[in-house]
Scaffold this motif. Structure first.
Motif, short mmCIF file in Angstrom:
data_model
loop_
_atom_site.label_atom_id
_atom_site.label_comp_id
_atom_site.label_asym_id
_atom_site.label_seq_id
_atom_site.Cartn_x
_atom_site.Cartn_y
_atom_site.Cartn_z
N LEU A 33 0.67 -1.23 -0.03
CA LEU A 33 0.08 0.18 0.06
C LEU A 33 0.98 1.32 0.06
N ARG A 34 2.33 1.09 0.16
CA ARG A 34 2.92 2.40 0.30
C ARG A 34 3.04 2.83 -0.94
N ALA A 35 2.98 2.17 -2.04
CA ALA A 35 3.10 2.58 -3.37
C ALA A 35 1.80 2.98 -3.91
N LEU A 36 0.84 3.05 -3.33
CA LEU A 36 -0.73 3.29 -3.60
C LEU A 36 -1.07 4.38 -3.01
N VAL A 37 -0.90 4.74 -1.79
CA VAL A 37 -1.55 5.95 -0.95
C VAL A 37 -0.73 7.16 -1.48
N ARG A 38 -1.64 8.14 -1.20
CA ARG A 38 -1.13 9.52 -1.62
C ARG A 38 -1.19 10.43 -0.42
N PRO A 39 -0.39 11.50 -0.29
CA PRO A 39 -0.56 12.63 0.94
C PRO A 39 -1.84 13.19 0.53
N ALA A 40 -2.58 13.55 1.63
CA ALA A 40 -3.84 14.27 1.40
C ALA A 40 -4.06 14.85 3.12
N TRP A 41 -4.84 15.92 2.78
CA TRP A 41 -5.36 16.86 3.75
C TRP A 41 -7.07 16.83 3.92
N LEU A 42 -7.41 16.73 5.10
CA LEU A 42 -8.93 16.78 5.26
C LEU A 42 -9.08 18.20 5.66
N LEU A 43 -10.32 18.76 4.85
CA LEU A 43 -10.77 20.20 4.99
C LEU A 43 -11.86 20.04 6.38
N VAL A 44 -11.37 20.60 7.50
CA VAL A 44 -12.32 20.37 8.63
C VAL A 44 -12.74 21.71 9.08
N PRO A 45 -14.19 21.80 8.91
CA PRO A 45 -14.83 23.18 9.36
C PRO A 45 -14.43 23.56 10.94
N HIS A 46 -14.19 24.69 11.02
CA HIS A 46 -14.40 25.29 12.55
C HIS A 46 -14.84 26.59 12.72
N ASP A 47 -15.13 26.85 13.82
CA ASP A 47 -16.04 28.09 14.45
C ASP A 47 -15.04 29.57 14.30
N ILE A 70 -7.56 28.27 -0.50
CA ILE A 70 -6.59 27.43 0.41
C ILE A 70 -5.43 28.24 0.72
N ASP A 71 -5.07 28.37 2.02
CA ASP A 71 -3.81 29.11 2.04
C ASP A 71 -2.92 28.16 2.66
N LEU A 72 -1.93 27.87 1.62
CA LEU A 72 -0.88 26.95 1.83
C LEU A 72 -0.14 26.78 3.13
N ALA A 73 -0.03 27.93 3.71
CA ALA A 73 0.56 28.01 5.28
C ALA A 73 -0.30 27.23 6.03
N ASP A 74 -1.42 26.92 5.61
CA ASP A 74 -2.52 25.88 6.61
C ASP A 74 -2.16 24.57 6.33
N VAL A 75 -1.29 24.21 5.23
CA VAL A 75 -1.39 22.98 4.74
C VAL A 75 0.00 22.27 5.48
N PRO A 76 -0.17 21.25 6.45
CA PRO A 76 1.20 20.84 6.77
C PRO A 76 1.86 20.14 5.83
N CYS A 77 3.08 20.36 5.59
CA CYS A 77 4.03 19.56 4.67
C CYS A 77 3.60 19.70 3.25
N ALA A 78 3.13 20.96 3.15
CA ALA A 78 2.28 21.02 1.73
C ALA A 78 3.37 20.46 0.45
N LEU A 81 -6.57 22.22 7.80
CA LEU A 81 -6.38 21.22 7.12
C LEU A 81 -5.59 20.06 7.85
N ARG A 82 -5.94 18.89 7.95
CA ARG A 82 -5.38 17.89 8.74
C ARG A 82 -4.91 16.94 7.86
N ARG A 83 -3.56 16.56 8.28
CA ARG A 83 -2.77 15.60 7.39
C ARG A 83 -3.22 14.06 7.51
N THR A 84 -3.13 13.55 6.50
CA THR A 84 -3.63 11.93 6.33
C THR A 84 -3.07 11.44 4.99
#
Length: 312
Positions: A41-55, A96-104, A174-177
């Motif tokens: 699966l290491r060769a199949l997964v891709r870096p991703a970031w969840l867009l999580v609403p906040h108040d 999307i502010d890329l400063a909000d994206v961990p390890c963009a 944005l949460r890294r996954t």
């Protein structure tokens, strides 16, 4: 002597730990198979970031879905041309502010700094050229201004109430996954995943696709705090098939100098794949922005090349 997994170099250490834990926590897989399956699966997964609403407050230049964009001074709101009717203003979807994206930089297709803006013709009736735009600029927040569609132009929003609300911005963090599975709610589908699925079907009680879904749920859960929901996903490029210096679960392998997309067999993953996926409110949805994964990670002028936008 223990043989080093061939694909371990494809993931950063924190993501590798995340994937290993997600595979181990999935039902039905014997412990003896965890490392072998994880390596596939290491060769199949891709870096991703969840867009999580906040108040929190809507900050200038901050990441959001809907509302109004904060565009650089001197930039015009994107429009699309209509045959015989002049231009119309494309609907603003996300910023999307890329400063909000961990390890963009892990994403592979986007610039490491600045902001991205996503616009699209959301009318569902009127055709325009272009029908969508993905823009980028690297300017400080002080160089941005709240923007509104040009006066006197039709604004191509969906009159049926689909899509984001122009008057109700939704800030997101944005949460890294990682991105794995076979649909746009949880991931993607490729020949490589089909190859692993065929092998796993004989070893897991509920079938390979349910196993993949469990792994993806584990990956998402690990990225969220208790009670949080997510409304979209920013997604990195697929790994090349075969990955440089490694082996793909489809069976192909290559030395480190071999590019991943220049053979007639084609990549395991589609050459044009998702960048941004937005859920909720697009009819059958989700809304998917794609880009050409074979194109250099660059933005020409203001716009990112090779993109498409469609409802999945």
């Amino acid at each position: 002597m223990v043989k080093e997994p061939r694909n371990r170099h494809l993931l950063a250490a924190d993501l590798d730990m995340l994937l290993t834990a997600a595979v181990r926590e999935a039902d039905d897989l014997p412990e003896a198979d965890v490392e072998r399956v994880t390596d596939r699966l290491r060769a199949l997964v891709r870096p991703a970031w969840l867009l999580v609403p906040h108040d929190g407050p809507v900050r200038t230049g901050g990441s959001r879905i809907g509302g109004r964009p904060d565009l650089p001074h001197g930039w015009d709101w994107p429009t699309g041309g209509r045959d015989g009717a002049g231009p119309a203003a494309l609907a603003f979807l996300a910023q999307i502010d890329l400063a909000d994206v961990p390890c963009a930089a892990d994403a592979g297709w986007l610039p490491p700094h600045g902001r991205l803006w996503f616009f699209r013709n959301e009318s569902g009736v009127i055709e325009t050229e272009p029908d969508h735009v993905v823009m980028h600029a690297d300017v400080p927040a002080g160089g941005l201004r709240p923007a509104a569609p040009p006066a006197g132009l039709d604004h191509l929003i969906d009159e049926g109430g689909c899509g984001p609300e122009p008057d109700r911005p939704q800030p997101v963090v944005l949460r890294r996954t990682l991105f794995l599975d076979d649909d746009y709610k949880y991931g993607w589908h490729s020949r490589g995943i089909e190859a692993v699925a065929a092998e796993l079907d004989e070893h897991v009680e509920d079938g390979a696709w349910e196993f993949f879904a469990q792994v993806q749920r584990n990956l998402v859960r690990a990225a969220l705090n208790e009670g949080e929901q997510w409304g979209g996903m920013l997604i990195g490029r697929p790994n090349p098939c075969p990955p440089p210096g490694g082996a793909c679960p489809c069976g192909r392998s290559a030395p480190a100098h071999t590019p991943g997309y220049d053979n007639e067999d084609g990549p395991c993953s589609p050459a044009s794949d998702s960048l941004l996926v937005l859920y909720e409110g697009w009819g059958d949805g989700p809304l998917v922005f794609t880009a050409d994964a074979t194109a250099p990670a660059a933005v020409h002028g203001r716009s990112s090349p090779g993109t498409e936008a469609w409802v999945y």
